[in-house]
Design a protein around this motif. Structure first.
Motif, PDB file in Angstrom:
ATOM      1  N   GLY A 109       0.820  -1.214   0.000  1.00 28.77           N
ATOM      2  CA  GLY A 109       0.000   0.000   0.000  1.00 28.77           C
ATOM      3  C   GLY A 109       0.848   1.255   0.000  1.00 28.77           C
ATOM      4  N   GLY A 110       2.096   1.099  -0.417  1.00 30.25           N
ATOM      5  CA  GLY A 110       3.054   2.206  -0.441  1.00 30.25           C
ATOM      6  C   GLY A 110       4.072   2.036   0.674  1.00 30.25           C
ATOM      7  N   ARG A 111       5.333   2.197   0.337  1.00 28.00           N
ATOM      8  CA  ARG A 111       6.364   2.135   1.378  1.00 28.00           C
ATOM      9  C   ARG A 111       7.323   3.298   1.167  1.00 28.00           C
ATOM     10  NH1 ARG A 111       9.609  -3.186  -0.727  1.00 28.00           N
ATOM     11  NH2 ARG A 111      10.034  -2.181  -2.688  1.00 28.00           N
ATOM     12  N   VAL A 112       7.637   3.970   2.249  1.00 24.99           N
ATOM     13  CA  VAL A 112       8.537   5.117   2.208  1.00 24.99           C
ATOM     14  C   VAL A 112       9.948   4.600   1.993  1.00 24.99           C
ATOM     15  CG1 VAL A 112       9.462   7.077   3.505  1.00 24.99           C
ATOM     16  CG2 VAL A 112       7.028   6.496   3.687  1.00 24.99           C
ATOM     17  N   LEU A 113      10.572   5.018   0.898  1.00 24.42           N
ATOM     18  CA  LEU A 113      11.947   4.615   0.600  1.00 24.42           C
ATOM     19  C   LEU A 113      12.969   5.580   1.165  1.00 24.42           C
ATOM     20  CD1 LEU A 113      11.681   3.398  -3.108  1.00 24.42           C
ATOM     21  CD2 LEU A 113      11.485   2.067  -0.994  1.00 24.42           C
ATOM     22  N   ALA A 114      12.576   6.837   1.346  1.00 26.82           N
ATOM     23  CA  ALA A 114      13.512   7.829   1.883  1.00 26.82           C
ATOM     24  C   ALA A 114      12.739   8.956   2.545  1.00 26.82           C
ATOM     25  CB  ALA A 114      14.399   8.387   0.776  1.00 26.82           C
ATOM     26  N   ARG A 115      13.275   9.407   3.685  1.00 27.92           N
ATOM     27  CA  ARG A 115      12.725  10.567   4.403  1.00 27.92           C
ATOM     28  C   ARG A 115      13.893  11.456   4.801  1.00 27.92           C
ATOM     29  NH1 ARG A 115       7.996  11.148   6.904  1.00 27.92           N
ATOM     30  NH2 ARG A 115       7.663   8.898   6.975  1.00 27.92           N
ATOM     31  N   GLY A 116      13.841  12.707   4.377  1.00 25.46           N
ATOM     32  CA  GLY A 116      14.912  13.651   4.690  1.00 25.46           C
ATOM     33  C   GLY A 116      15.934  13.710   3.568  1.00 25.46           C
TER      34      GLY A 116
END
Length: 195
Positions: free
Chosen positions: A90-97
């Motif tokens: 359902g969507g996965r965050v690959l990078a934050r910042g």
């Protein structure tokens, strides 16, 4: 008949109109309009340029990946809802910042030495739709890849759903989600896997 008083009156009126116009523009600049849910032509142009810089940044790993990372807010995110794993989750965050974003495209701690799957591709973003919101804007845009399936090939590769915010540095992407080809199709035209 002395025309000097009339000329001075017209000049005074003209000066007042110009002054009111300039004051009005200053009070209703793009930042204020973005806050109220409207965008100026300059806002649309700046957001469009932001997306163009995104494409160059991901394709070139310039500035050790930070030309890509710097189109995002300091806490910006890139989410995959296009790959099989990302779609299943359902969507996965690959990078934050920004540091993680620079690393995502091969820069940062990787030093632009790692050949990534898209290293030889060119990202083209077409049919960009920008919609004002109270917080800034949101957008969606088709992603077309040159070279994705071999030299000289052209293929649609889903699209991006974005949230844009105005920062002291200018417009930035707060979040970008890579979605599948049919994510925006009518329910009647969708397939279960949205491809």
């Amino acid at each position: 008949m002395n025309r000097a008083p009339r000329v001075r009156l017209w000049l005074a009126v003209a000066a007042a109109v110009v002054a009111a116009f300039l004051i009005g523009r200053g009070e209703h600049g793009s930042s204020a309009e973005a806050q109220s849910g409207t965008l100026t032509a300059l806002d649309y142009q700046e957001i469009t340029q932001l997306i163009n810089r995104y494409a160059y940044g991901i394709d070139t790993c310039a500035n050790n990946g930070y030309d890509y990372a710097n189109v995002f807010t300091a806490d910006g995110t890139f989410t995959d809802n296009n790959s099989d794993g990302g779609f299943a989750a359902g969507g996965r965050v690959l990078a934050r910042g920004r540091d993680a974003l620079a690393t995502l495209v091969g820069g940062g701690e990787r030093g632009c030495k790692t050949k990534l799957v898209w290293t030889d591709w060119s990202h083209l973003m077409l049919n960009h739709e920008i919609t004002p919101t109270a917080e800034g804007a949101r957008g969606r845009v088709y992603l077309v890849q040159l070279g994705m399936t071999g030299p000289g090939t052209v293929a649609r590769h889903g699209g991006y759903e974005d949230v844009y915010v105005r920062t002291p540095e200018g417009w930035r992407i707060q979040s970008r989600m890579h979605v599948r080809d049919k994510a925006w199709h009518s329910e009647l035209l969708r397939t279960p896997d949205l491809n």
